[in-house]
Design a protein around this motif. Structure first.
Motif, PDB file in Angstrom:
ATOM      1  N   THR A   7      38.972  46.449  42.501  1.00  0.00           N
ATOM      2  CA  THR A   7      38.148  45.422  42.776  1.00  0.00           C
ATOM      3  C   THR A   7      37.409  45.041  41.548  1.00  0.00           C
ATOM      4  O   THR A   7      37.356  43.374  41.390  1.00  0.00           O
ATOM      5  N   LYS A   8      36.938  45.733  40.561  1.00  0.00           N
ATOM      6  CA  LYS A   8      36.694  45.203  39.344  1.00  0.00           C
ATOM      7  C   LYS A   8      37.503  44.427  38.459  1.00  0.00           C
ATOM      8  O   LYS A   8      37.436  43.384  37.893  1.00  0.00           O
ATOM      9  N   ARG A   9      38.924  44.936  38.500  1.00  0.00           N
ATOM     10  CA  ARG A   9      39.998  44.242  37.711  1.00  0.00           C
ATOM     11  C   ARG A   9      40.247  42.644  38.437  1.00  0.00           C
ATOM     12  O   ARG A   9      40.475  42.018  37.726  1.00  0.00           O
ATOM     13  N   VAL A  10      40.435  42.884  39.818  1.00  0.00           N
ATOM     14  CA  VAL A  10      40.475  41.405  40.488  1.00  0.00           C
ATOM     15  C   VAL A  10      39.328  40.559  40.206  1.00  0.00           C
ATOM     16  O   VAL A  10      39.732  39.285  39.802  1.00  0.00           O
ATOM     17  N   ALA A  11      38.232  40.986  40.152  1.00  0.00           N
ATOM     18  CA  ALA A  11      37.019  40.115  39.820  1.00  0.00           C
ATOM     19  C   ALA A  11      37.258  39.652  38.455  1.00  0.00           C
ATOM     20  O   ALA A  11      36.643  38.541  37.930  1.00  0.00           O
ATOM     21  N   THR A  12      37.621  40.452  37.506  1.00  0.00           N
ATOM     22  CA  THR A  12      37.377  39.887  36.158  1.00  0.00           C
ATOM     23  C   THR A  12      38.767  39.234  35.974  1.00  0.00           C
ATOM     24  O   THR A  12      38.455  38.262  35.181  1.00  0.00           O
ATOM     25  N   ALA A  13      39.752  39.261  36.698  1.00  0.00           N
ATOM     26  CA  ALA A  13      40.771  38.198  36.290  1.00  0.00           C
ATOM     27  C   ALA A  13      40.469  37.119  36.979  1.00  0.00           C
ATOM     28  O   ALA A  13      40.755  35.911  36.458  1.00  0.00           O
ATOM     29  N   ILE A  14      39.752  36.912  37.977  1.00  0.00           N
ATOM     30  CA  ILE A  14      39.327  35.799  38.618  1.00  0.00           C
ATOM     31  C   ILE A  14      38.301  34.915  37.879  1.00  0.00           C
ATOM     32  O   ILE A  14      38.591  33.738  37.750  1.00  0.00           O
ATOM     33  N   PHE A  15      37.563  35.753  37.323  1.00  0.00           N
ATOM     34  CA  PHE A  15      36.422  35.184  36.410  1.00  0.00           C
ATOM     35  C   PHE A  15      37.041  34.736  35.144  1.00  0.00           C
ATOM     36  O   PHE A  15      36.578  33.440  34.731  1.00  0.00           O
ATOM     37  N   THR A  16      37.880  35.436  34.563  1.00  0.00           N
ATOM     38  CA  THR A  16      38.567  34.881  33.370  1.00  0.00           C
ATOM     39  C   THR A  16      39.577  33.571  33.493  1.00  0.00           C
ATOM     40  O   THR A  16      39.581  32.756  32.921  1.00  0.00           O
TER      41      THR A  16
END
Length: 104
Positions: free
Chosen positions: A4-13
C-alpha cells in the motif's frame, strides 16, 4: 501494508511528475507563469496606450506571447502607430514589439 505504501508513493510521484510537465512551457505552449506574466504585460501596454491622449485605445489591439507584444488595429496618423510601438517597448517585460497597426 508495505505494498500500500509503495502504491501510494508511486501514485504521488506520478502526480508530481505530470504536474511539473503540465506546467512547463514549450515553443508552442506557455506555462502558467508565462501566461500570467503576459497578461500583466498586455494590461500595462493597454494602460500606456490608454493614458496617451493622442491615441484612441479602443482601435488598438494588444496581444502578448512570451514577452513578444503584437499591436494591431487602426490609427489616423503614421506617427500614432510609431507612438504606440514606442509605448509598448517602454513596458517592463516586453522583449519585442511587432507593429501591425495600419493607418486609415
Amino acid at each position: 501494508m508495505n505494498i500500500t505504501k509503495r502504491v501510494a508513493t508511486a501514485i504521488f510521484t506520478a502526480t508530481v511528475a505530470f504536474t511539473i510537465v503540465g506546467c512547463s512551457s514549450s515553443p508552442t505552449k506557455e506555462s502558467t507563469g508565462e501566461y500570467v506574466d503576459d497578461s500583466v504585460i498586455t494590461a500595462k501596454v493597454k494602460a500606456s496606450i490608454f493614458n496617451e491622449p493622442t491615441l484612441k485605445s479602443t482601435e488598438i489591439n494588444v496581444e502578448t506571447y512570451k514577452g513578444d507584444v503584437q499591436l494591431s488595429g487602426f490609427v489616423a496618423q503614421p506617427e500614432d502607430a510609431k507612438k504606440a510601438a514606442d509605448l509598448a517597448r517602454g513596458v517592463k517585460g516586453v522583449t519585442s514589439v511587432k507593429n501591425d497597426i495600419r493607418v486609415k
